[in-house]
Write a protein that holds these residues in place. Structure first.
Motif, mmCIF file in Angstrom:
data_model
loop_
_atom_site.group_PDB
_atom_site.id
_atom_site.type_symbol
_atom_site.label_atom_id
_atom_site.label_comp_id
_atom_site.label_asym_id
_atom_site.label_seq_id
_atom_site.Cartn_x
_atom_site.Cartn_y
_atom_site.Cartn_z
ATOM 1 N N VAL A 1 -12.327 -2.627 3.361
ATOM 2 C CA VAL A 1 -12.626 -1.838 4.234
ATOM 3 C C VAL A 1 -11.679 -1.119 3.646
ATOM 4 C CG1 VAL A 1 -11.573 -0.697 6.653
ATOM 5 C CG2 VAL A 1 -13.370 -2.983 6.192
ATOM 6 N N VAL A 2 -10.593 -1.438 3.126
ATOM 7 C CA VAL A 2 -9.157 -0.300 2.913
ATOM 8 C C VAL A 2 -9.802 0.461 2.075
ATOM 9 C CG1 VAL A 2 -6.572 -0.012 1.929
ATOM 10 C CG2 VAL A 2 -7.567 -0.932 4.167
ATOM 11 N N ALA A 3 -10.439 -0.614 1.081
ATOM 12 C CA ALA A 3 -10.711 -0.001 -0.585
ATOM 13 C C ALA A 3 -12.007 1.364 -0.518
ATOM 14 C CB ALA A 3 -11.666 -1.256 -1.485
ATOM 15 N N ILE A 4 -13.192 0.615 0.907
ATOM 16 C CA ILE A 4 -13.649 1.712 0.818
ATOM 17 C C ILE A 4 -13.657 3.324 1.429
ATOM 18 C CG2 ILE A 4 -16.261 1.955 2.251
ATOM 19 C CD1 ILE A 4 -16.372 -1.097 1.239
ATOM 20 N N HIS B 1 -2.775 3.618 4.079
ATOM 21 C CA HIS B 1 -3.642 2.694 3.638
ATOM 22 C C HIS B 1 -2.538 1.093 2.818
ATOM 23 C CE1 HIS B 1 -3.483 4.207 -0.503
ATOM 24 N NE2 HIS B 1 -3.117 5.513 0.442
ATOM 25 N N ARG B 2 -2.773 -0.387 3.993
ATOM 26 C CA ARG B 2 -1.894 -0.826 3.781
ATOM 27 C C ARG B 2 -3.076 -2.238 3.921
ATOM 28 N NH1 ARG B 2 3.054 -0.051 2.525
ATOM 29 N NH2 ARG B 2 3.938 2.610 2.963
ATOM 30 N N VAL B 3 -2.587 -3.337 3.390
ATOM 31 C CA VAL B 3 -3.248 -4.537 3.847
ATOM 32 C C VAL B 3 -1.919 -5.546 3.546
ATOM 33 C CG1 VAL B 3 -4.857 -6.241 3.216
ATOM 34 C CG2 VAL B 3 -5.643 -4.519 2.756
ATOM 35 N N ALA B 4 -1.979 -6.607 4.407
ATOM 36 C CA ALA B 4 -0.790 -7.611 4.780
ATOM 37 C C ALA B 4 -1.051 -8.309 3.619
ATOM 38 C CB ALA B 4 -0.962 -7.924 6.075
ATOM 39 N N GLY C 1 0.892 -1.427 0.091
ATOM 40 C CA GLY C 1 -0.032 0.050 -0.027
ATOM 41 C C GLY C 1 0.640 0.952 -0.504
ATOM 42 N N SER C 2 0.479 2.465 0.412
ATOM 43 C CA SER C 2 1.266 3.510 0.461
ATOM 44 C C SER C 2 0.275 4.593 1.943
ATOM 45 C CB SER C 2 0.932 4.180 -0.980
ATOM 46 O OG SER C 2 -0.177 4.031 -1.248
ATOM 47 N N ALA C 3 1.033 5.916 1.816
ATOM 48 C CA ALA C 3 0.630 6.494 2.976
ATOM 49 C C ALA C 3 -0.632 7.797 2.161
ATOM 50 C CB ALA C 3 1.471 7.538 3.575
ATOM 51 N N TYR C 4 -1.556 8.640 2.356
ATOM 52 C CA TYR C 4 -1.801 9.359 1.549
ATOM 53 C C TYR C 4 -1.172 11.026 1.446
ATOM 54 C CZ TYR C 4 -6.379 6.817 1.925
ATOM 55 O OH TYR C 4 -7.645 5.810 1.893
ATOM 56 N N GLY C 5 -0.830 11.737 0.806
ATOM 57 C CA GLY C 5 -0.272 13.413 0.398
ATOM 58 C C GLY C 5 -0.758 13.882 1.663
ATOM 59 N N GLU C 6 -1.463 14.110 2.037
ATOM 60 C CA GLU C 6 -2.462 14.797 3.582
ATOM 61 C C GLU C 6 -1.828 14.060 4.986
ATOM 62 O OE1 GLU C 6 -4.299 13.073 1.691
ATOM 63 O OE2 GLU C 6 -5.802 14.591 0.641
ATOM 64 N N SER C 7 -1.882 15.175 5.664
ATOM 65 C CA SER C 7 -1.620 14.639 6.923
ATOM 66 C C SER C 7 -3.562 14.831 7.526
ATOM 67 C CB SER C 7 -1.760 16.239 7.572
ATOM 68 O OG SER C 7 0.449 16.532 7.395
ATOM 69 N N PHE C 8 -3.508 14.404 9.083
ATOM 70 C CA PHE C 8 -5.343 14.246 8.969
ATOM 71 C C PHE C 8 -4.311 15.037 10.717
ATOM 72 C CE2 PHE C 8 -8.029 11.335 7.437
ATOM 73 C CZ PHE C 8 -7.230 10.717 5.833
ATOM 74 N N VAL C 9 -6.006 16.101 11.307
ATOM 75 C CA VAL C 9 -5.790 16.394 12.063
ATOM 76 C C VAL C 9 -6.472 15.764 13.697
ATOM 77 C CG1 VAL C 9 -5.898 18.698 13.955
ATOM 78 C CG2 VAL C 9 -4.208 18.449 11.452
ATOM 79 N N LEU C 10 -5.944 15.614 14.842
ATOM 80 C CA LEU C 10 -6.713 14.906 15.697
ATOM 81 C C LEU C 10 -7.378 15.804 16.628
ATOM 82 C CD1 LEU C 10 -6.508 11.965 14.191
ATOM 83 C CD2 LEU C 10 -7.434 11.356 16.025
ATOM 84 N N ALA C 11 -8.133 16.182 17.384
ATOM 85 C CA ALA C 11 -7.963 17.052 18.324
ATOM 86 C C ALA C 11 -9.521 17.020 18.812
ATOM 87 C CB ALA C 11 -8.917 18.811 17.920
ATOM 88 N N ASP C 12 -9.345 16.553 20.300
ATOM 89 C CA ASP C 12 -10.197 16.315 20.921
ATOM 90 C C ASP C 12 -11.145 17.047 21.880
ATOM 91 O OD1 ASP C 12 -10.433 13.515 20.750
ATOM 92 O OD2 ASP C 12 -10.571 13.259 22.056
ATOM 93 N N ASP D 1 -4.193 -3.687 13.408
ATOM 94 C CA ASP D 1 -3.286 -3.068 12.801
ATOM 95 C C ASP D 1 -1.986 -3.337 11.987
ATOM 96 O OD1 ASP D 1 -5.121 -0.747 13.228
ATOM 97 O OD2 ASP D 1 -3.252 0.471 13.996
ATOM 98 N N ALA D 2 -1.571 -4.515 12.494
ATOM 99 C CA ALA D 2 -0.469 -5.467 12.101
ATOM 100 C C ALA D 2 -0.752 -5.976 10.831
ATOM 101 C CB ALA D 2 -0.118 -6.319 13.151
ATOM 102 N N ALA D 3 -1.855 -6.192 10.543
ATOM 103 C CA ALA D 3 -2.462 -6.231 8.995
ATOM 104 C C ALA D 3 -3.274 -5.910 8.222
ATOM 105 C CB ALA D 3 -3.381 -7.627 9.534
ATOM 106 N N HIS D 4 -3.306 -4.720 8.942
ATOM 107 C CA HIS D 4 -3.942 -3.627 7.919
ATOM 108 C C HIS D 4 -4.182 -2.198 8.581
ATOM 109 C CE1 HIS D 4 -7.372 -4.589 10.459
ATOM 110 N NE2 HIS D 4 -7.558 -5.556 10.735
#
Ligand SMILES: Cc1cc2nc3c(=O)[nH]c(=O)nc-3n(C[C@H](O)[C@H](O)[C@H](O)COP(=O)(O)OP(=O)(O)OC[C@H]3O[C@@H](n4cnc5c(N)ncnc54)[C@H](O)[C@@H]3O)c2cc1C
Length: 410
Positions: free
Chosen positions: A331-334, A269-272, A181-192, A285-288
């Motif tokens: 799940v990865v595709a959707i 987004h990666r799948v083993a 798989g590969s990584a998305y170009g954007e960053s994700f911001v998380l905040a609570d 997460d070790a698998a996907h």
């Protein structure tokens, strides 16, 4: 989350679970309920108490119910019955969960620490605990079993080793299984945050916009979780950064009063390529790994843990990859499609999307299909012991022969 630490690590076991996140804990509770000999260990001295996954979907609640933990978790969370998708302030589609064919026709908003804490309490009630802090440094398998060496030099011999050790899994590395798989170009911001939020705490809001996707979801205690794709974000976004983001993307709808936690991360987004190599197995997460859009990550991991426990208990280990890898791929595709549709900057595609979604949203079958997919109810439920009615809820015991047979099959 609090934990006790460091009983002396045994030298032998049938199944060793590396990693006591939600996936490893679910597998441990399933094996404990089935009476299978196992050890679960984690390199952290205590369970992580950082904010991570916040969504528990219907199929996961059904699995947790099988393990006797659903009600305790529901008591700690907020049930939400709809996802609402908007382009800026214009409503595109509402995805309703309240008509779904499940005992749990809602999405539960609850912190990952609570999910882990409920699973740990169940594990302890079954007479087991997590061995901490033990970090697996190397793993070698042979025809008879697996030898794991800790960073302290201690060794543990097992019939099987399960990598529930997250994205940078040592078990996956040792197995030689690729992680495609590969990584998305954007960053994700998380905040609570604690905030005044116009749509209120009864929906998960997904706002599309030319700047990116913004998700706002209610959390217990009057808080909200914000997840947003951002081209360029500080490592620890502060209150003013997050407020500015909401002002731009959901103008006039949000006033943040307090920011309790925030982070920025890159999403892969990666799948083993396989979930099993001989005596080494992968789960969670070790698998996907995938985009947090739709909140599927932890849910898929918990369901992997349960399915793998059932596979050990029924002696059908080969079925595990056949059952669960297609689920991970789907799940990865959707989630990938959802992320790309939400974040497209192509004006023509955005226009087509904004016309198509409201039209499709008028079709009840389409809305139900979308809700069913997000709730992971398209995934066939795992029957704990073949098609028998036996449930792990009661902590039923399995004879040692079951696992011995499984061991020989490897
Ligand atoms: C900041 C953040 C936000 C997230 N937000 C969301 C979200 O909104 N929605 C969603 O669905 N998911 C989200 N996720 C992802 C979600 O947290 C994961 O999908 C989930 O935790 C996977 O569980 P797991 O048990 O498979 O792995 P993990 O939770 O990663 O657990 C792995 C465990 O293995 C242990 N370990 C690792 N290596 C070793 C070793 N060598 N020896 C011993 N122990 C080891 C680690 O200490 C850890 O406890 C988020 C993750 C992060 C980091």
């Amino acid at each position: 989350m609090t934990t006790t630490t460091a009983a002396t690590l045994p030298t032998h076991t049938e199944v060793v679970i590396v990693g006591a996140g939600p996936t490893g804990l679910t597998l441990a509770v399933t094996l404990a309920s089935a009476g299978i000999d196992f050890v679960i260990l984690d390199r952290l001295a205590e369970g992580a108490n950082t904010s991570r996954a916040a969504v528990v979907h219907a199929r996961t609640l059904e699995v947790l119910d099988e393990l006797g933990t659903a009600e305790a978790l529901i008591d700690r969370g907020i049930p939400v019955t709809r996802f609402v998708v908007r382009d800026r302030s214009r409503r595109l589609i509402t995805v309703p969960f309240d008509g779904l064919p499940t005992r749990y026709p809602f999405t539960l908003m609850v912190s990952q620490c609570e999910t882990e804490s409920v699973l740990l309490a169940r594990l302890r009630a079954l007479g087991h605990d997590v061995y901490r802090p033990y970090e697996v440094a190397s793993v070698v398998q042979d025809a008879q079993g697996v030898t794991l060496t800790m960073s302290t030099g201690q060794t543990l011999r097992a019939g099987y080793a399960v990598g529930a050790d997250g994205m940078h899994s040592v078990i996956r590395e040792a197995s030689g299984i690729g992680f495609t798989g590969s990584a998305y170009g954007e960053s994700f911001v998380l905040a609570d945050v604690a905030m005044e939020w116009a749509p209120g705490p009864h929906e998960v809001s997904l706002t599309f916009g030319s700047d990116g996707l913004t998700v706002v979801a209610p959390l217990p205690g009057g808080h909200y979780r914000i997840v947003a794709t951002v081209d360029d974000a500080p490592a620890t976004p502060d209150l003013s950064f997050v407020q500015r983001l909401l002002n731009e993307r959901a103008p006039g709808r949000a006033t943040i009063n307090d920011l309790s936690w925030s982070s920025r991360f890159r999403v892969h987004h990666r799948v083993a390529d396989h979930f099993r190599a001989g005596r080494l197995l992968l789960a969670g997460d070790a698998a996907h790994v995938h985009s947090p859009a739709g909140g599927q990550g932890m849910n898929t991991g918990i369901q992997d843990g349960y399915a793998l426990g059932a596979a050990f208990a029924t002696g059908r280990l080969d079925q595990y990859e056949a059952d669960r890898r297609p689920v991970a791929q789907r799940v990865v595709a959707i989630t990938d499609r959802m992320t790309r549709i939400a974040t497209t900057r192509n004006m023509a595609l955005r226009g087509a999307r904004n016309i198509a979604l409201p039209l499709l949203g008028r079709i009840p079958r389409f809305r139900t299909k979308l809700a069913t997919e997000i709730a992971e109810l398209t995934v066939q439920p795992v029957r704990p012991l073949g098609s028998s009615s036996m449930s792990f809820r009661s902590g039923s015991r399995r004879s040692a022969e079951t696992i011995t047979t499984v061991g020989r099959a490897g």
